[in-house]
Design a protein around this motif. Structure first.
Motif, short mmCIF file in Angstrom:
data_model
loop_
_atom_site.label_atom_id
_atom_site.label_comp_id
_atom_site.label_asym_id
_atom_site.label_seq_id
_atom_site.Cartn_x
_atom_site.Cartn_y
_atom_site.Cartn_z
N ARG A 178 -14.22 6.07 12.07
CA ARG A 178 -13.68 4.45 11.87
C ARG A 178 -13.08 4.58 10.35
N GLY A 229 -6.40 3.09 5.01
CA GLY A 229 -5.31 2.37 4.09
C GLY A 229 -6.15 1.73 2.87
N VAL A 233 -9.82 0.04 1.83
CA VAL A 233 -10.64 1.17 2.26
C VAL A 233 -11.16 1.99 0.95
N CYS A 292 0.94 -3.47 5.46
CA CYS A 292 -0.39 -5.21 4.80
C CYS A 292 -0.08 -6.28 3.41
N LYS A 349 -14.96 -8.29 4.41
CA LYS A 349 -15.10 -6.76 4.09
C LYS A 349 -15.43 -6.29 2.43
N VAL A 358 -3.80 -9.60 6.06
CA VAL A 358 -2.89 -10.00 6.24
C VAL A 358 -1.21 -9.37 7.26
N SER A 381 -0.65 2.48 3.39
CA SER A 381 -1.91 3.32 3.48
C SER A 381 -1.84 4.67 3.10
O1 PRT Z 1 -10.94 -1.84 13.98
P1 PRT Z 1 -12.33 -1.43 12.71
O2 PRT Z 1 -13.33 -2.35 12.74
O3 PRT Z 1 -12.32 0.19 13.00
O4 PRT Z 1 -11.51 -0.72 11.64
P2 PRT Z 1 -10.21 -1.56 10.81
O5 PRT Z 1 -10.32 -2.91 11.29
O6 PRT Z 1 -11.07 -0.98 9.00
O7 PRT Z 1 -9.49 -0.40 11.23
P3 PRT Z 1 -7.37 -0.74 11.35
O8 PRT Z 1 -7.57 0.42 13.19
O9 PRT Z 1 -7.34 -2.31 12.72
O10 PRT Z 1 -6.52 -1.13 10.48
C1 PRT Z 1 -6.71 0.29 9.65
C2 PRT Z 1 -6.07 -0.26 8.46
O11 PRT Z 1 -4.33 -0.23 8.36
C3 PRT Z 1 -6.65 -0.80 7.28
O12 PRT Z 1 -7.21 0.00 6.72
C4 PRT Z 1 -5.32 -1.69 6.39
O13 PRT Z 1 -5.22 -0.64 5.28
C5 PRT Z 1 -3.91 -1.00 7.56
N1 PRT Z 1 -3.18 -2.70 8.46
C6 PRT Z 1 -2.31 -2.74 8.04
C7 PRT Z 1 -4.44 -3.58 8.62
C8 PRT Z 1 -3.53 -4.86 9.16
N2 PRT Z 1 -2.56 -3.71 8.87
C9 PRT Z 1 -3.68 -5.49 9.81
N3 PRT Z 1 -3.16 -6.80 10.00
N4 PRT Z 1 -5.91 -3.93 9.28
C10 PRT Z 1 -6.43 -5.01 10.04
N5 PRT Z 1 -4.92 -6.02 10.31
C11 PRT Z 1 -6.41 -7.17 10.63
C12 PRT Z 1 -6.71 -8.21 8.91
O14 PRT Z 1 -8.03 -7.48 9.34
C13 PRT Z 1 -6.58 -9.73 10.09
O15 PRT Z 1 -7.91 -9.59 11.21
O16 PRT Z 1 -4.87 -7.79 11.67
C14 PRT Z 1 -5.39 -9.31 11.38
C15 PRT Z 1 -4.35 -9.72 11.01
O17 PRT Z 1 -2.92 -9.63 11.27
P4 PRT Z 1 -2.42 -10.49 11.05
O18 PRT Z 1 -0.55 -9.47 11.94
O19 PRT Z 1 -2.59 -11.73 12.77
O20 PRT Z 1 -1.58 -11.07 10.20
#
Ligand code: PRT
Ligand code: MG
Length: 217
Positions: free
Chosen positions: A54, A73, A76, A96, A123, A164, A186
């Motif tokens: 994860r 990231g 994280v 992001c 979170k 975002v 990241s």
């Molecule tokens: O999904 P899971 O619960 O397993 O874990 P996670 O969400 O932490 O993992 P993952 O793979 O989704 O994200 C890994 C890392 O990617 C994050 O820790 C961030 O550093 C990076 N990252 C980059 C993002 C995004 N862009 C992103 N857009 N992580 C999440 N998002 C989600 C955001 O939380 C929201 O729900 O995407 C959505 C928004 O996206 P837009 O394009 O609609 O604005």
């Protein structure tokens, strides 16, 4: 000396965006985590394997040396605290921003100005706590593990702090971004002991990641 290396990655964008960096280091992951159920993936280099965990668990695996290095990231890493981790490079991937969002029509500026107590679902409680404390805004933080966007829609919170990128998730849920807290990308994280004991094998990979993550230099 055992110079076998374990790299911790999360599935999805981090895995995808790390592949070109691995290739720059001459390493090809030979199985697709989206298709395989394996949690340990072999690579073209018999001395390098990838473990799929994860996203929020990557720093923990590296901290305890269960993985020698990983990609996580900034969001994280800030929540984890970074203990036991050496963070040599910003890889400039999975970019992001972390922002405050509220329902369209909610007057955030005057809520903040009037010193109202704001309920914020997120979170990212550590980053959110520091952000609002620095602004002198009183908040009740509600810890969630996902789908933060739902919070304001069902009356759980007034606002959210979330990542975002395109903004389409916020738009789809009638939320607007009212404040950007920080830019997120990241980073490569390396176990401090592995950096010493496995330097010979690890350093060339770190160097290749460094060069490949800033092609302009
Ligand atoms: O999904 P899971 O619960 O397993 O874990 P996670 O969400 O932490 O993992 P993952 O793979 O989704 O994200 C890994 C890392 O990617 C994050 O820790 C961030 O550093 C990076 N990252 C980059 C993002 C995004 N862009 C992103 N857009 N992580 C999440 N998002 C989600 C955001 O939380 C929201 O729900 O995407 C959505 C928004 O996206 P837009 O394009 O609609 O604005
Ligand atoms: Mg996710």
């Amino acid at each position: 000396m055992n110079q076998t290396l374990t790299l911790a990655l999360s599935k999805g964008r981090i895995f995808e965006e790390t592949l070109p960096l691995l290739e720059a280091a001459g390493i090809v992951v030979t199985e697709d985590p989206e298709k395989s159920r394996k949690l340990i993936l072999p690579t073209s280099d018999p001395a390098v394997r990838v473990v799929i965990v994860r996203a929020s668990d990557v720093p923990t695996y590296v901290q305890y040396g269960a993985a020698d290095f990983g990609v996580a990231g900034k969001d994280v890493l800030l929540e984890h605290g970074g203990e036991g981790l050496y963070q040599p490079i910003d890889l400039d991937i999975a970019k992001c921003r972390m922002s405050v969002a509220v329902p369209a029509g909610f007057d955030y500026a005057s809520a903040v100005r009037q010193g109202a107590r704001l309920r914020v679902a997120t979170k990212y409680v550590n980053v959110a706590r520091e952000h609002f404390a620095a602004k002198g805004v009183h908040v009740d933080l509600i810890k969630l593990y996902g789908s933060m966007e739902l919070g304001p829609l069902v009356g759980l919170s007034d606002a959210i702090v979330d990542l975002v990128s395109t903004g389409s998730t916020l738009r789809a849920n009638h939320l607007v971004e009212v404040e950007q807290i920080m830019e997120i990308s990241s980073r490569l994280v390396v176990n401090r002991a592995a950096l010493k004991t496995k330097r010979e094998k690890l350093q060339p990979i770190v160097d290749a990641f460094d060069r490949a993550s800033r092609p302009e230099k």
